[in-house]
Every structure is written in C-alpha cells, then in structure tokens.
Design a protein around this motif. Sequence first.
Motif, PDB file in Angstrom:
ATOM      1  N   VAL A 254      67.675  13.862 104.108  1.00 18.28           N
ATOM      2  CA  VAL A 254      66.876  15.069 104.367  1.00 18.28           C
ATOM      3  C   VAL A 254      67.580  16.316 103.835  1.00 18.28           C
ATOM      4  O   VAL A 254      66.998  17.127 103.099  1.00 18.28           O
ATOM      5  N   ILE A 255      68.849  16.467 104.189  1.00 19.37           N
ATOM      6  CA  ILE A 255      69.601  17.660 103.771  1.00 19.37           C
ATOM      7  C   ILE A 255      69.824  17.649 102.260  1.00 19.37           C
ATOM      8  O   ILE A 255      69.765  18.697 101.601  1.00 19.37           O
ATOM      9  N   GLY A 256      70.045  16.466 101.693  1.00 21.17           N
ATOM     10  CA  GLY A 256      70.216  16.365 100.247  1.00 21.17           C
ATOM     11  C   GLY A 256      68.992  16.858  99.499  1.00 21.17           C
ATOM     12  O   GLY A 256      69.117  17.488  98.443  1.00 21.17           O
ATOM     13  N   GLY A 257      67.803  16.596 100.035  1.00 17.44           N
ATOM     14  CA  GLY A 257      66.571  17.082  99.413  1.00 17.44           C
ATOM     15  C   GLY A 257      66.505  18.599  99.416  1.00 17.44           C
ATOM     16  O   GLY A 257      66.103  19.227  98.433  1.00 17.44           O
ATOM     17  N   LYS A 258      66.912  19.204 100.536  1.00 12.33           N
ATOM     18  CA  LYS A 258      66.885  20.662 100.636  1.00 12.33           C
ATOM     19  C   LYS A 258      67.906  21.308  99.696  1.00 12.33           C
ATOM     20  O   LYS A 258      67.638  22.329  99.075  1.00 12.33           O
ATOM     21  N   ILE A 259      69.071  20.677  99.596  1.00 14.21           N
ATOM     22  CA  ILE A 259      70.119  21.214  98.719  1.00 14.21           C
ATOM     23  C   ILE A 259      69.681  21.169  97.257  1.00 14.21           C
ATOM     24  O   ILE A 259      69.973  22.081  96.469  1.00 14.21           O
ATOM     25  N   ALA A 260      68.961  20.098  96.890  1.00 15.65           N
ATOM     26  CA  ALA A 260      68.620  19.876  95.476  1.00 15.65           C
ATOM     27  C   ALA A 260      67.375  20.632  95.023  1.00 15.65           C
ATOM     28  O   ALA A 260      67.081  20.653  93.823  1.00 15.65           O
ATOM     29  N   ASN A 261      66.632  21.237  95.938  1.00 18.40           N
ATOM     30  CA  ASN A 261      65.354  21.860  95.581  1.00 18.40           C
ATOM     31  C   ASN A 261      65.489  22.892  94.465  1.00 18.40           C
ATOM     32  O   ASN A 261      64.692  22.915  93.537  1.00 18.40           O
ATOM     33  N   ARG A 262      66.467  23.767  94.553  1.00 18.94           N
ATOM     34  CA  ARG A 262      66.586  24.862  93.582  1.00 18.94           C
ATOM     35  C   ARG A 262      67.240  24.431  92.272  1.00 18.94           C
ATOM     36  O   ARG A 262      66.748  24.724  91.192  1.00 18.94           O
ATOM     37  N   ASP A 263      68.365  23.749  92.382  1.00 19.61           N
ATOM     38  CA  ASP A 263      69.115  23.359  91.189  1.00 19.61           C
ATOM     39  C   ASP A 263      69.716  21.968  91.407  1.00 19.61           C
ATOM     40  O   ASP A 263      70.819  21.838  91.943  1.00 19.61           O
ATOM     41  N   PRO A 264      68.999  20.912  90.991  1.00 22.60           N
ATOM     42  CA  PRO A 264      69.491  19.555  91.261  1.00 22.60           C
ATOM     43  C   PRO A 264      70.833  19.250  90.609  1.00 22.60           C
ATOM     44  O   PRO A 264      71.654  18.545  91.187  1.00 22.60           O
ATOM     45  N   VAL A 265      71.081  19.792  89.415  1.00 26.44           N
ATOM     46  CA  VAL A 265      72.351  19.507  88.729  1.00 26.44           C
ATOM     47  C   VAL A 265      73.528  20.084  89.511  1.00 26.44           C
ATOM     48  O   VAL A 265      74.536  19.402  89.745  1.00 26.44           O
ATOM     49  N   LYS A 266      73.390  21.333  89.928  1.00 25.30           N
ATOM     50  CA  LYS A 266      74.456  21.969  90.704  1.00 25.30           C
ATOM     51  C   LYS A 266      74.701  21.208  92.008  1.00 25.30           C
ATOM     52  O   LYS A 266      75.845  20.993  92.417  1.00 25.30           O
ATOM     53  N   ALA A 267      73.602  20.780  92.660  1.00 30.36           N
ATOM     54  CA  ALA A 267      73.728  20.026  93.910  1.00 30.36           C
ATOM     55  C   ALA A 267      74.423  18.697  93.673  1.00 30.36           C
ATOM     56  O   ALA A 267      75.311  18.298  94.447  1.00 30.36           O
ATOM     57  N   LEU A 268      74.054  18.004  92.591  1.00 29.70           N
ATOM     58  CA  LEU A 268      74.632  16.694  92.311  1.00 29.70           C
ATOM     59  C   LEU A 268      76.123  16.788  91.984  1.00 29.70           C
ATOM     60  O   LEU A 268      76.894  15.914  92.356  1.00 29.70           O
ATOM     61  N   ILE A 269      76.519  17.846  91.305  1.00 27.79           N
ATOM     62  CA  ILE A 269      77.942  18.029  90.997  1.00 27.79           C
ATOM     63  C   ILE A 269      78.753  18.113  92.295  1.00 27.79           C
ATOM     64  O   ILE A 269      79.777  17.439  92.460  1.00 27.79           O
ATOM     65  N   GLY A 270      78.275  18.934  93.233  1.00 24.11           N
ATOM     66  CA  GLY A 270      78.970  19.071  94.507  1.00 24.11           C
ATOM     67  C   GLY A 270      78.957  17.794  95.326  1.00 24.11           C
ATOM     68  O   GLY A 270      79.978  17.398  95.921  1.00 24.11           O
ATOM     69  N   LEU A 271      77.810  17.098  95.347  1.00 27.46           N
ATOM     70  CA  LEU A 271      77.680  15.876  96.150  1.00 27.46           C
ATOM     71  C   LEU A 271      78.531  14.746  95.579  1.00 27.46           C
ATOM     72  O   LEU A 271      79.195  14.014  96.329  1.00 27.46           O
ATOM     73  N   PHE A 272      78.523  14.567  94.253  1.00 28.58           N
ATOM     74  CA  PHE A 272      79.329  13.507  93.636  1.00 28.58           C
ATOM     75  C   PHE A 272      80.818  13.766  93.838  1.00 28.58           C
ATOM     76  O   PHE A 272      81.601  12.842  94.076  1.00 28.58           O
TER      77      PHE A 272
END
Length: 393
Positions: A254-272
């Motif tokens: 759920v939270i991952g979806g909210k984080i990725a809404n604006r900029d999925p690449v930026k979110a994925l960099i932080g999550l990975f």
Amino acid sequence: MPIALFALTIAAYAIGTTEFVIVGLLPTVASDLHISLPLAGLIVSVYALGVTFGAPVLTALTGRIERKPLLLGLMALFIIGNAAAALSPSYELLLVARVLSAFAHGVFFSVGSTIAADLVPEDRRASAIAMMFMGLTVAIVTGVPLGTYIGQTFGWRATFWAVTALGAIAFIGIAALLPNTLSKAAATRLIDQVRVLGSGRLLIVFAMTALGYGGTFVAFTFLAPILQEITGFSEGSVSLILVLYGIAIAIGNVIGGKIANRDPVKALIGLFLAQAAVLVLFTFTAPSPVLTLVTLAALGFLSFANVPGLQLYVVQLAKQYRPGAVDVASALNIAAFNLGIAVGAWLGGLVVSSPLGLGSTPFVGAMLVAVALVLTLWSGALDRRAVLVEQPA
C-alpha cells in the motif's frame, strides 16, 4: 461490489496460498520425500517458471474461448493440480503437479482482471480489480501461515488438500454467480508479446523487476530452515513469523504505491537501496531471534513495496515505446516477477548446497537487488536524456 466478484477473490486467495505456502513447508516436504533442501527449493522455481512461460502462451491460445467456461476450466485445472500434488508419491510427480497449478495461475489473473472490470460500472473498474487482487494479499497474510501450520501439524499433503477444497469452493462460486454474458477482450497474439520484448527500454524494466523482486526470494524460499537452523525458532513458530512477514508485505504494498505515484524511478531507487541493505543486515541478524523479527518486518515491507512502482513504470514506458501493446507489456512484467521468483529460488538452492551455506542466502539476494538498483539508475538516466532530446533547441 457484485457478489460474483467475491468468487474471483476466493479463487485469487486459493492461488496465492498455493504459490507461497510451499516456502513454510520446505523442511517438511524435503524430509518426507527424502530430498535435499536445494531440490525442495526447485518446487518454488518450477511453479514460478510455469507461470512465467505458461501464462503468455496459454492466454494467447485461449483468447477465443468464452470467458466463463475458460475460468471454470482454469479452476478445474487448479483443483486437479493441487489434488495431484497432495497424492504425489514422488518428487518428480510433485513437480509436474505444481506446473499444472501454475498454468492455471497465470491465465487466471490475466483473464480474471478483465472479468472483474466488466462486472462493475466503468468508474469502479480499478476498485474491482484491486478487490480481486486483495485475495492474493490476504493469502500472504493468512493463507500461507495457516497452510504452513496445517502442513506442520497434519503433514504437507493436508495443506494441498485444503487448497484443493478452496479451489472447489471458488469453482462452485464462479459457476453459480458469474454471468454467462461476459464480453471477450481482444485476443493477445504471441507476435504482440515478441514485439514488446524487442524494446530495449522495456527489457531494462523487466530485468529490474526480475532481479529487484526476485532477489528477496534467494533467502525467502529458505526462510523456514533459516529460522529453525540458524535463528533457533521451533517449527511451530514459523507459521506465526509468516503472519508478521505477511502483514509487513501488505503494508509495504500500500505505502509503496503511494510513494511511487509521483516519480516511480526515484521511489524504486530508494526502495532497492533499502532492500539491498536490509538483506545484507539479515545475514548478520539471523542468529538473533529478536533482531531477526525486526529485520524480517523490514524485509517484508520492502519486498513488495517495489511492486506498484515497477508496474507503473513499465506502463509509462510502454505508452512511449510500444503504445499499441501497453496491456501486453504489463502482463509480461507480471511474468518477469515470476521469473525473478524462479531465479531467486534456484540461486538460493545453489548457495545452500555450496560452501557458503544457508546463512549466505540473504547476502547473495542483496547482490541481485544491487544489480536492479544499477539498472534503475541507468534507466532513469536514459529517461532524462530522452527528455533533453525532445526539448526544442
């Protein structure tokens, strides 16, 4: 929501349970069939490969069949596959049974998504699809721990009989509740899938998905033996720990979806980056029960938090590079998730049987996630370069 949607949710719950419950039962299955843990881990890999390669091919081949009969046929195949698993007298036949179930899995979610959307008005389609997929999430939180407990108490075959019963309930629900007048979506041709695979930009994202998601499965596939042999938890504690892990997964999704809404690449960099760090940390915290629980909660959160971002990113790129095959690209990314599970479980088995041993599986998983991080940085750089090229001089 129409009651017919609940039949699809029950089916998704049964399918989600049968995919992941084997993780909690690996030591039990290995002991009963007199096989090694790495060989038992291949039960996870074979299932995931069945979904990876079976789903695209079978979805294309069954495109002309009416939706309700197709769904009933898939659930019948699912029931047969799990019943065969419960009855399997040998390791080889168990693998065959798992492949049958996997074929049903892949096509079900491809077809079920379109059916769920057709059951409701247009402005509620996303909610209907989310409700069907909620069956998967609930399966991870409750079905996998409960199936593990049943298997540890009554034998692993009892777990597959329980999943078979769930499949039968879903079959009856679909037969009784689903309308006969369901519209058929345009058949997906295999050539369309090949064209999507010809896009280098999309291939990078598929690799990000397989490595970033699959990296966790190097260790997660062997989580039960890690908890019992390294951390020192009792067999009965594993199912309770899987509840904690499942809850963390649901929250992360759920939270991952909210984080990725604006900029999925930026979110994925932080999550990975966080995911790789936690996997490395797990290598050192595994001997401590308290630290293991904390680490697993973080790992569960991160292992599924990247899923929405990866799906959103592949859709965004498909609209740019393969605008006529966005749905095909999305489906192939689902295949990439399962390919990651297969590779992760297989690689975990190699690590367990090597001098590195069971305790090194989290570290090796972190290396796969690190490669996904590098690919994400590369893909983001290509996106920025494309924007600069498109800007007028």
